[in-house]
Scaffold this motif. Structure first.
Motif, short mmCIF file in Angstrom:
data_model
loop_
_atom_site.label_atom_id
_atom_site.label_comp_id
_atom_site.label_asym_id
_atom_site.label_seq_id
_atom_site.Cartn_x
_atom_site.Cartn_y
_atom_site.Cartn_z
N LEU A 66 0.85 -1.18 0.00
CA LEU A 66 0.00 0.00 0.00
C LEU A 66 0.89 1.24 0.00
CD1 LEU A 66 -2.97 -0.45 2.41
CD2 LEU A 66 -2.55 1.66 1.16
N LEU A 67 0.77 2.06 -1.01
CA LEU A 67 1.63 3.25 -1.07
C LEU A 67 0.80 4.50 -0.85
CD1 LEU A 67 4.47 4.40 -1.58
CD2 LEU A 67 3.82 4.64 -3.98
N VAL A 68 1.22 5.32 0.10
CA VAL A 68 0.44 6.45 0.55
C VAL A 68 1.36 7.68 0.63
CG1 VAL A 68 0.85 5.79 2.94
CG2 VAL A 68 -1.16 7.13 2.40
N PRO A 69 0.85 8.88 0.35
CA PRO A 69 1.75 10.04 0.31
C PRO A 69 2.33 10.43 1.67
CG PRO A 69 -0.27 10.49 -0.92
CD PRO A 69 -0.51 9.24 -0.13
N GLU A 101 4.89 12.58 -0.92
CA GLU A 101 4.44 13.43 -2.03
C GLU A 101 5.59 13.70 -3.01
OE1 GLU A 101 1.40 13.94 -2.54
OE2 GLU A 101 0.27 14.47 -0.73
N ASN A 102 6.35 12.67 -3.32
CA ASN A 102 7.57 12.85 -4.09
C ASN A 102 7.69 11.68 -5.08
OD1 ASN A 102 10.41 12.21 -4.62
ND2 ASN A 102 10.89 13.84 -3.16
N VAL A 103 7.79 12.01 -6.38
CA VAL A 103 7.79 10.97 -7.42
C VAL A 103 8.98 10.03 -7.27
CG1 VAL A 103 7.90 10.55 -9.90
CG2 VAL A 103 6.53 12.44 -9.03
N GLU A 104 10.14 10.60 -6.95
CA GLU A 104 11.35 9.78 -6.81
C GLU A 104 11.19 8.74 -5.72
OE1 GLU A 104 15.45 11.46 -6.02
OE2 GLU A 104 14.64 12.82 -7.55
N ARG A 105 10.63 9.18 -4.59
CA ARG A 105 10.46 8.25 -3.47
C ARG A 105 9.40 7.22 -3.78
NH1 ARG A 105 11.20 10.73 2.61
NH2 ARG A 105 10.22 8.88 3.51
#
Lengths: 341, 341
Positions: A66-69, A101-105
């Motif tokens: 589960l990926l959450v900001p 809230e980071n695309v790289e992460r």
């Protein structure tokens, strides 16, 4: 050290991998000393021969990622907890990652996930078609987007909320309370499809109630300087009501209003997206536009489980849950013009 | 489907595993049709031959697991976020699981973790020596306990907070403000070592300021019935100040005090453990005893990284971070006896 391999055993014992393998399988001819050394090393390192390791991995493979900001945002914490509970009832363990809230992460999380054994993923994505998301599609890992979607990635099914029903009800309530000039605080720097969609919906719907001259949209990056400036402009504009698209901004602004001596309710009516408990514990209680997060999470989990059970990785399905407006003390009658100090 | 095996390819193509393996390695004699069928199936399923899969897994193995009781508790969300950020800076990805304050769910998470590739674990444990925790010790996976410890499992190093310095400062402030009868609300049903330690510390330290007849300890399970009853007893006792060991109870009680018309500050002084932002946003702002969660998290991560880098799984080290008292508006002078309504 988390996962001991045969290579670790060989290295530690100072023998070849073939030697370890043969001794473990009772093959080959080795001295008692070598056998004892290898078996002691196996014990000391806690090495589990591959067949057993694989059996353990297989039996434990009911796992959803589960990926959450941001978990400090209570809205996401609530959404995650409700999805976790449903998954647990259905026999799945959940491992959670955050993207800050980071695309790289986000993509770093996805790259790691690809090396682990997951049955499926639920992602609250960053709003751009990233390399990580593309890799997921290629690898056929069942994936569902929840709360936000990514334009251009339409093979991944998603469950989002429709901001319009709640916004319309909120504006209807403000109009009925005599408000004629209202403002909206957006947060475009997050590049979230859902946040942008809310701002677009306000832009489109607000003039129907308040006319073009009665509606103001402002943008903030959430930092106190930008919020202070935003509130200055709202005061100049003469708005008597304010809607927040991003609840952390509402929480920050409550402190600024308090410092400026502007009373929420009598002087300034306030509504925020996100049904979080803080808004219900404050004095006055804050009116909200709720995405019905639990419902949204439940639908997302159901979609994912269907995909996992049917061995399908992309459905291209979408579902939209209507928002609802919940009227509380922070919305009151519009003060007489110019008297909100 | 998350992880495609050679078995999946063979099954889908209707050939043996040996056939798939030989074709992938360019060995054996097969018809063009069979070769094409196998290669198309490999593509369709996104199968990655084992050697490459292993290389991917290895390069992605810098992964730490983090087990936390409840992400909706802001204190834990803050602690987790700060640890995650430090780990990310150090090149580690983090996967988070939750136990929902439940031993069974904690152990289910651990069982799953054992089948994945993790370099180490940071756990906020349930307070009992469970089968899952024992399995971790046996498997030599580097593990650190943070915020709570488990009596009897002393080979696992831990970082906890010392409740006493903050409690002493809080009681000193209450005494100076004229309070002579104070109460403490405990939450023993969670069986948390740290929560119990706080209650013990209050029991021991409070009589030094207020005498035995001036100190009351009550227990609650956090449900509204038990909280209402607790507040009734506190009123009967005549306490003018209340300390909460578990911040979610403080948040729930604020609503009850509001409904009963008891003003926090003038009528009842209030202090809670946990430095969470809600307490600083409320009116009045709530005084807290802070565990310095960020400091505690940083020390926990440092301990774990040292263990991972040195290939050590148990140090038996322990570290205690002092709590600090932060005085805010919720603590005021004691009201005249019996007038707190």
């Amino acid at each position: 050290m988390g996962f001991v391999t045969i290579r670790d055993v060989a290295q530690k014992a100072g023998v070849s991998i073939a030697t370890v393998s043969q001794i473990l399988h009772g093959k080959g001819r080795f001295s008692k000393k070598t056998k004892k050394l290898v078996m002691n090393t196996v014990d000391a390192l806690g090495y589990i021969p591959d067949s057993r390791a694989q059996a353990i991995r297989m039996s434990d493979s009911k796992m959803v990622g589960l990926l959450v900001p941001d978990l400090r945002n209570r809205y996401f914490a609530d959404l995650v907890s409700s999805m976790e509970n449903i998954l647990y009832e259905e026999g799945f363990n959940t491992l959670i990652g955050t993207s800050a809230e980071n695309v790289e992460r986000q993509d770093s999380f996805i790259t790691n996930i690809l090396g682990q054994r997951f049955d499926g993923l639920i992602i609250i994505p960053q709003g751009v078609e990233s390399a990580g998301l593309k890799a997921l599609v290629k690898r056929n890992i069942p994936t569902v987007f929840v709360d936000r979607r990514v334009p251009g990635m339409d093979t991944i099914p998603y469950v989002v909320s429709d901001p319009r029903p709640g916004l319309v009800e909120a504006m209807r309530a403000l109009y009925a309370d005599g408000h004629r000039k209202i403002a909206y605080l957006a947060h475009p720097s997050l590049k979230s499809f859902s946040l942008n969609e809310r701002a677009e919906a306000f832009k489109k719907l607000s003039p129907q109630f308040f006319g073009k001259s009665g509606s103001l949209i402002l943008s903030s990056d959430g930092k106190s300087g930008s919020l202070e400036m935003g509130l200055n402009r709202i005061e100049e504009f003469g708005a008597t009501a304010l809607i927040f698209g991003y609840s952390p901004d509402a929480i920050s602004c409550l402190g600024i209003f308090h410092d400026r001596g502007i009373k929420i309710g009598p002087c300034m009516s306030l509504i925020s997206f996100d049904d979080i408990d803080v808004f219900n514990l404050m004095t006055p209680k804050i009116s909200i536009i709720s995405q019905q997060a639990e419902k949204m999470g439940r639908r997302g989990v159901e979609m994912l489980l269907e995909m996992i059970r049917n061995g399908v990785s992309g459905l291209g399905a979408m579902m939209s849950i209507p928002t609802i407006f919940i009227h509380r003390e922070s919305v009151g009658p519009a003060p007489a013009s110019g008297s909100h100090h």
